[in-house]
Design a protein around this motif. Sequence first.
Motif, PDB file in Angstrom:
ATOM      1  N   LEU A 266       0.824  -1.198   0.000  1.00 27.90           N
ATOM      2  CA  LEU A 266       0.000   0.000   0.000  1.00 27.90           C
ATOM      3  C   LEU A 266       0.868   1.261   0.000  1.00 27.90           C
ATOM      4  N   GLY A 267       2.018   1.204   0.695  1.00 31.78           N
ATOM      5  CA  GLY A 267       2.915   2.349   0.718  1.00 31.78           C
ATOM      6  C   GLY A 267       3.477   2.657  -0.661  1.00 31.78           C
ATOM      7  N   ARG A 268       3.823   1.634  -1.403  1.00 28.92           N
ATOM      8  CA  ARG A 268       4.336   1.860  -2.757  1.00 28.92           C
ATOM      9  C   ARG A 268       3.249   2.424  -3.666  1.00 28.92           C
ATOM     10  N   LYS A 269       2.005   1.933  -3.487  1.00 25.81           N
ATOM     11  CA  LYS A 269       0.902   2.513  -4.257  1.00 25.81           C
ATOM     12  C   LYS A 269       0.696   3.979  -3.886  1.00 25.81           C
ATOM     13  N   ALA A 270       0.772   4.266  -2.560  1.00 25.94           N
ATOM     14  CA  ALA A 270       0.610   5.655  -2.119  1.00 25.94           C
ATOM     15  C   ALA A 270       1.744   6.526  -2.662  1.00 25.94           C
ATOM     16  N   GLU A 271       2.960   5.957  -2.718  1.00 25.27           N
ATOM     17  CA  GLU A 271       4.096   6.710  -3.239  1.00 25.27           C
ATOM     18  C   GLU A 271       3.863   7.078  -4.705  1.00 25.27           C
ATOM     19  N   THR A 272       3.360   6.113  -5.470  1.00 31.91           N
ATOM     20  CA  THR A 272       3.051   6.395  -6.877  1.00 31.91           C
ATOM     21  C   THR A 272       1.947   7.432  -7.000  1.00 31.91           C
ATOM     22  N   ALA A 273       0.917   7.319  -6.135  1.00 35.95           N
ATOM     23  CA  ALA A 273      -0.191   8.268  -6.193  1.00 35.95           C
ATOM     24  C   ALA A 273       0.261   9.676  -5.823  1.00 35.95           C
ATOM     25  N   VAL A 274       1.140   9.799  -4.801  1.00 30.38           N
ATOM     26  CA  VAL A 274       1.633  11.124  -4.414  1.00 30.38           C
ATOM     27  C   VAL A 274       2.461  11.726  -5.560  1.00 30.38           C
ATOM     28  N   ARG A 602       1.489  27.440  -3.021  1.00 32.05           N
ATOM     29  CA  ARG A 602       1.417  27.142  -1.585  1.00 32.05           C
ATOM     30  C   ARG A 602       1.179  25.662  -1.325  1.00 32.05           C
ATOM     31  N   GLN A 603       0.638  24.948  -2.344  1.00 29.98           N
ATOM     32  CA  GLN A 603       0.405  23.514  -2.172  1.00 29.98           C
ATOM     33  C   GLN A 603       1.666  22.690  -2.409  1.00 29.98           C
ATOM     34  N   GLN A 604       2.717  23.310  -2.923  1.00 29.03           N
ATOM     35  CA  GLN A 604       3.933  22.545  -3.209  1.00 29.03           C
ATOM     36  C   GLN A 604       4.598  22.043  -1.928  1.00 29.03           C
ATOM     37  N   VAL A 605       4.564  22.858  -0.888  1.00 26.46           N
ATOM     38  CA  VAL A 605       5.188  22.425   0.372  1.00 26.46           C
ATOM     39  C   VAL A 605       4.481  21.202   0.952  1.00 26.46           C
ATOM     40  N   PRO A 606       3.136  21.182   1.041  1.00 30.87           N
ATOM     41  CA  PRO A 606       2.475  19.960   1.529  1.00 30.87           C
ATOM     42  C   PRO A 606       2.750  18.740   0.666  1.00 30.87           C
ATOM     43  N   VAL A 607       2.799  18.955  -0.651  1.00 31.74           N
ATOM     44  CA  VAL A 607       3.066  17.805  -1.529  1.00 31.74           C
ATOM     45  C   VAL A 607       4.464  17.266  -1.294  1.00 31.74           C
ATOM     46  N   GLN A 608       5.447  18.142  -1.185  1.00 31.81           N
ATOM     47  CA  GLN A 608       6.809  17.686  -0.914  1.00 31.81           C
ATOM     48  C   GLN A 608       6.897  16.974   0.434  1.00 31.81           C
ATOM     49  N   LYS A 609       6.146  17.491   1.407  1.00 29.40           N
ATOM     50  CA  LYS A 609       6.124  16.844   2.719  1.00 29.40           C
ATOM     51  C   LYS A 609       5.513  15.449   2.612  1.00 29.40           C
ATOM     52  N   LEU A 610       4.422  15.338   1.812  1.00 28.46           N
ATOM     53  CA  LEU A 610       3.811  14.027   1.613  1.00 28.46           C
ATOM     54  C   LEU A 610       4.785  13.067   0.932  1.00 28.46           C
ATOM     55  N   GLN A 611       5.518  13.536  -0.056  1.00 28.78           N
ATOM     56  CA  GLN A 611       6.484  12.673  -0.730  1.00 28.78           C
ATOM     57  C   GLN A 611       7.545  12.177   0.253  1.00 28.78           C
ATOM     58  N   THR A 612       8.017  13.076   1.082  1.00 31.98           N
ATOM     59  CA  THR A 612       9.035  12.677   2.067  1.00 31.98           C
ATOM     60  C   THR A 612       8.470  11.660   3.043  1.00 31.98           C
TER      61      THR A 612
END
Length: 631
Positions: A266-274, A602-612
């Motif tokens: 599920l984590g790998r799927k979430a990684e692809t989705a993010v 402003r959404q780039q910071v949350p997305v980068q945080k999600l990727q990390t």
Amino acid sequence: MSRTPQIESLFRQTVSDARSLAATLEQGQAQMPLMDHFGTLIESLERRPFSVTLLCLDKSSRETVLKWLYGQQFAVFSMQLSGQIGLIEVQLKDKGYAFENSSGRRQEFDSWDDLVNVISGHSAIDLTQAQDLKLATERVNAVKNVNLLLPDSTNFIQESPALLTRILRETNVLMVAGHPHYALSQTERTTINDLMVEMEGFWPLLPVDELAEEVSIPENGWWQQVVHPQINLPPKLITTHVEAQLPEFLTNPDNGLRQALQLLLLGRKAETAVEAVNDRLAQELRQLESRKKREARKTHAGNLDNANMGFASQLRNQLGDGVSDINKQLQESARRNDTATGNTGQQLKQFVDSLRIDDLAMESGYKSIKLSLSSRYQQALTGFLRDALKSGVRRDAEALDDSLEALKRSIGYEFKSHTGMEPVLQLDQLDKERLINDLAGAVNLELRYQGEMPKRGFFQRLGEARRAAFVILMSVSLLAMFGINLRDNPLLGIVIFFVFIGAFIYSYYGWKREDEERLEKEVTRVREEVQNSSRRILADLTREKQSRIGDFLERIKKQWQTVLDRTLADWQQRERQNSEKQSQQARQRLANIDTQISQWQRQQVPVQKLQTTVSRIVADCRAELESLAEN
């Protein structure tokens, strides 16, 4: 102590945040695939499905492993499907049976016999047209909530990249079943290695008959000849007469290894989705930047005048080139038509070749006969030349009308595509009758041919006969010099008399043939002169015709250019006013776009945080699997 609960809690919170962010990105859309995908990941975490891929190397191994997983109650269970399907998905649930095809159509059955009857008869489901099938069976042993993906064969996986992608996307544990002494082919080894690159766990299953006389496990079996992933489970012997025990990660949903594998998948799927969310965010920013550049161009009204000046120059060039091409085409057509191989040239040659002796006028003189071209033939030749010029004018006028109409449509289409307006271009007709009359009146046939035939009468014939008699007298004189004297022979006078009479009579026949041959030569000479003179007249009048047509085209070009300039000036005035208005509106839109860009940035910071965070979850799951593998 297992860290799986902490990783799961972090995963749950991260996916929930990602779902909220995806909902913000897809706000206003009829469909929200990214948000739905994150919702599916949360549901999968709640249902805790455990998906594995079962690759059977032979038919007997497949039957043995399926009996072992389903239990002895299903010892006669078998299913035959078309090779076009390629994949069977078996879902082990609590009770009942269900059958589902790729289109989402689902049928449920209370008993196994009902399901077998439907599949065997193909009465309700066309198996050959399905992309994949899903079969849900009742639980008869400890195996619960397990999705089993059964590929048709390694060859099908090798030939179907879509099937390989689906297996790697939905599972991360590969179960391979085969006899201990099975020999892997190169294709099977390659396919298994391709799967192992993305798999997290590998579990070989070895079906054996424990009552056989020779039961041995090779030291270097086929399961040791392939690449091993992170979790390498020991080979499992699937005995025939005594049911082998099922492993805990298949029977216990709370098993640590199972939970870690599920969470990693599920984590790998979430990684692809993010990553997809990040791509969507970058795409939105690129589109906004592109819109901003377009709107910025609209704010500069001065660019419109430059563009219009360029278009006006392009339009003038197109009109000039079009008129020039039409004139060149007409000249080339006239040149080809007037050559010896052209239509007019061939007709002229046929007409001139019809010239006969009777078409020559003969005027008797004192000592000769004067020859000239008869007035009747000159009139016929003049009429032919006029008809040729008339047909040429009509042919050129027809081609001229078609070419001008095509040029008018082309310019009108170009003008309308640029301005949205269609110019009113008048298409004047060439005055064919006037041009024909002028050219026909200019046909002036002047032939310089003057032939001559000798005029011979009675005394000329006597002279011809005297020459024949004189030849006999000379011959007798020559013979006398050699001692043969025939002068005193009385027959000599008779011979000379008859030769004289014969020569006189023969002159009527011989001179007639000579006159006929000379007349034929004169006819050939007059044909050449008539043809050359006619071609010269046609060439001169054709040049005059082309000059008149060129003047007509130049007049049409000036008229059209005036109309185009006037129409374009009117359009430019309106466009200049509209451009100023649009420029003001564009500046307002630019401000709105800048606001939107700021919001998206402003959404780039949350997305980068999600990727990390997702990358850390995947790394923690791998570390947990390594810890479990060591224990």
